[in-house]
Scaffold this active site. Sequence first.
Site, PDB file in Angstrom:
ATOM      1  N   GLU A   1       2.021   8.152   1.447  1.00 11.08           N
ATOM      2  CA  GLU A   1       0.796   7.694   2.085  1.00 11.08           C
ATOM      3  C   GLU A   1       0.782   8.133   3.541  1.00 11.08           C
ATOM      4  O   GLU A   1       1.756   8.716   4.043  1.00 11.08           O
ATOM      5  CB  GLU A   1       0.669   6.171   1.964  1.00 11.08           C
ATOM      6  CG  GLU A   1       0.536   5.696   0.526  1.00 11.08           C
ATOM      7  CD  GLU A   1       0.404   4.196   0.382  1.00 11.08           C
ATOM      8  OE1 GLU A   1       0.036   3.755  -0.709  1.00 11.08           O
ATOM      9  OE2 GLU A   1       0.684   3.469   1.354  1.00 11.08           O
TER      10      GLU A   1
ATOM     11  N   HIS B   1      -8.698  -4.860   7.253  1.00 10.88           N
ATOM     12  CA  HIS B   1      -7.720  -4.817   6.173  1.00 10.88           C
ATOM     13  C   HIS B   1      -6.457  -5.622   6.446  1.00 10.88           C
ATOM     14  O   HIS B   1      -6.003  -6.391   5.612  1.00 10.88           O
ATOM     15  CB  HIS B   1      -7.347  -3.362   5.912  1.00 10.88           C
ATOM     16  CG  HIS B   1      -6.390  -3.149   4.785  1.00 10.88           C
ATOM     17  ND1 HIS B   1      -6.645  -3.586   3.498  1.00 10.88           N
ATOM     18  CD2 HIS B   1      -5.174  -2.542   4.737  1.00 10.88           C
ATOM     19  CE1 HIS B   1      -5.639  -3.261   2.711  1.00 10.88           C
ATOM     20  NE2 HIS B   1      -4.726  -2.643   3.434  1.00 10.88           N
TER      21      HIS B   1
ATOM     22  N   ARG C   1      -3.707   5.473   9.880  1.00 10.22           N
ATOM     23  CA  ARG C   1      -4.952   4.836   9.473  1.00 10.22           C
ATOM     24  C   ARG C   1      -5.960   4.664  10.606  1.00 10.22           C
ATOM     25  O   ARG C   1      -7.171   4.783  10.400  1.00 10.22           O
ATOM     26  CB  ARG C   1      -4.655   3.474   8.842  1.00 10.22           C
ATOM     27  CG  ARG C   1      -4.070   3.581   7.456  1.00 10.22           C
ATOM     28  CD  ARG C   1      -3.752   2.217   6.876  1.00 10.22           C
ATOM     29  NE  ARG C   1      -3.301   2.344   5.500  1.00 10.22           N
ATOM     30  CZ  ARG C   1      -2.906   1.321   4.758  1.00 10.22           C
ATOM     31  NH1 ARG C   1      -2.882   0.101   5.272  1.00 10.22           N
ATOM     32  NH2 ARG C   1      -2.524   1.507   3.516  1.00 10.22           N
TER      33      ARG C   1
ATOM     34  N   ARG D   1       0.187  -0.702  11.717  1.00 12.61           N
ATOM     35  CA  ARG D   1       1.123  -0.808  10.592  1.00 12.61           C
ATOM     36  C   ARG D   1       1.195   0.492   9.802  1.00 12.61           C
ATOM     37  O   ARG D   1       0.175   1.072   9.440  1.00 12.61           O
ATOM     38  CB  ARG D   1       0.679  -1.941   9.656  1.00 12.61           C
ATOM     39  CG  ARG D   1       1.497  -2.055   8.391  1.00 12.61           C
ATOM     40  CD  ARG D   1       1.002  -3.193   7.530  1.00 12.61           C
ATOM     41  NE  ARG D   1      -0.328  -2.958   7.008  1.00 12.61           N
ATOM     42  CZ  ARG D   1      -0.586  -2.387   5.836  1.00 12.61           C
ATOM     43  NH1 ARG D   1       0.399  -1.946   5.074  1.00 12.61           N
ATOM     44  NH2 ARG D   1      -1.839  -2.233   5.435  1.00 12.61           N
TER      45      ARG D   1
ATOM     46  N   HIS E   1      -8.869  -0.510   7.152  1.00 12.70           N
ATOM     47  CA  HIS E   1      -8.526   0.473   6.136  1.00 12.70           C
ATOM     48  C   HIS E   1      -9.651   1.501   6.099  1.00 12.70           C
ATOM     49  O   HIS E   1     -10.828   1.153   6.044  1.00 12.70           O
ATOM     50  CB  HIS E   1      -8.369  -0.185   4.762  1.00 12.70           C
ATOM     51  CG  HIS E   1      -7.634   0.680   3.792  1.00 12.70           C
ATOM     52  ND1 HIS E   1      -8.220   1.794   3.219  1.00 12.70           N
ATOM     53  CD2 HIS E   1      -6.378   0.627   3.304  1.00 12.70           C
ATOM     54  CE1 HIS E   1      -7.347   2.375   2.416  1.00 12.70           C
ATOM     55  NE2 HIS E   1      -6.219   1.685   2.456  1.00 12.70           N
TER      56      HIS E   1
END
Length: 545
Positions: free
Chosen positions: A128, A359, A298, A394, A252
């Site tokens: 990811e 998110h 992100r 994160r 997100h």
Amino acid sequence: MKKKSSLQVIEHVMFDFLIIGSGIAGASLALKLSALGKVALLCKESFFECNTRWAQGGIASVLSDEDNYALHIQDTLNAGVGLCHENVVQKVISSGPRSIQQLIALGVQFTQNTQCNQYDSEYHLTKEGGHSARRIIHSADMTGIALQNTLAQKVNENKNINLLEFHTAIDLIVTDKVAPDFSRNRALGAYVLNEKNKNIFAILAKATVLATGGHGKLYLYTTNPDVATGDGVAMAWRAGARVANLEFMQFHPTCLYDPKSKNFLISEALRGEGAILKTITGDRFMEDIHPLKELAPRDIVARAIDAQIKKSGAPYVYLDISHKEPSFVKNHFPGIYTKCLEIGLDITQEPIPVVPAAHYSCGGIVTDMRGRTGIKSLWALGEAACSGLHGANRLASNSLLEGVVFADFVFEDIASIIADLNLYKNPVVPKWELGTAAEPDEMVVISQLWDEIRRTMWNYVGIVRTEKRLARAAARIDQICQEIETYYWNIIPSRSLIEVRNLATVAQLTVKCARMRKESRGIHYSLDCPITDDKKYKKDTVVLS
């Protein structure tokens, strides 16, 4: 005229341990603590309604010879943009494989690896955004469901765990509030509303743990379920705990855009397997934004999508994986494929409309590496906590890792001091006092306040911020908080009233944190202060109660 309430106040109940929250952090800890005594595991709805249940991607951990701790640590530090606590990062990541093995031993069915020639692992590992290696262990694209199903089975089989569903914690009970002559503030448990039986009572415990998850419902658009209202952060704050880094709400990048259905997360794993972001005219745009393209961190991807939406005027962009073989898509992402098919969208043939959505909160209740909060006998873990792992952003799939690893840390800490906990003498705890409070005449007051909070946060404290927007948010949220406090003490507690009060408190704290950080770092992006300023702001934004 106010209606008389049928709500009853009943006697206290005693447990050794009270855990508020039934996600991976709370449930894992409950199973461990059950070896030491009786556990009350509290959840506002059913056991399954939590953020863990909706997790798709998986758990990040070093599980192959192609990976190592140093790489995972560095990826985490890079994502956190200077604010991660390196000692916490090292301990969590080095503890990851052990925790994964514990989940496997419980019976969690992770996807097996059928491509052993690619990397040395028994399980299929995906990649990811922000990761330099394949290290995400998963159960297809429904990891959260697999985790909750297994944990539910084990919790229900355990005679030392009392699962209290449809119970809402109202407030923590601490000595500063009920017995201020104690030398140090200590948690004694919590006042609880039983929605089904319409009664309020106190659960008293030697150790109280907040595993309440995040507060995505603070925003108009979110991937979180309705229970994510920041209850743990708000209760801990009112009890005297410190909170930190609430300005870092991770959006997100890819939530399914469909006005007719509930917000549905489109896992980052799609981009890990080659999905491409495109404008509504079909042009790829991440190539010019970041060297990692669609797999950039992100915050960068979310801002890029937000910029395209503002530029085009369209309410979404496209995420396209239709260039992959249909069998590959269906096998790797059965949950997403099925969900999209339900709304008439075949992702093997056409792109997915997506929009960023709130998110995950990287901030929360300040804790140390043992999960201690600063209030004696009160621990916090998971998304409700600010442990130092995530910093300003994160790394993908480090959240489930944090929850399961910190369950070990908190258990080990409580087990090490259990003899001391057994010696504590509790003061007399009063029953909840209803006073002259009565049922509200109209619920529209609560729904109006809820809507105002969420729209204010979305418009003024969203993906991109300015000093003027934050000032407007502060003025309106402060006013809402005052309105709610006046209303709250005259009305019989209900879940919706408790939640809107908690939302308002967390909104106020979030705006306060955002206004304190006069720079852009990680998820917090300010048009007025676009530069990262390490000299002044390479530190946590801590707010004292």
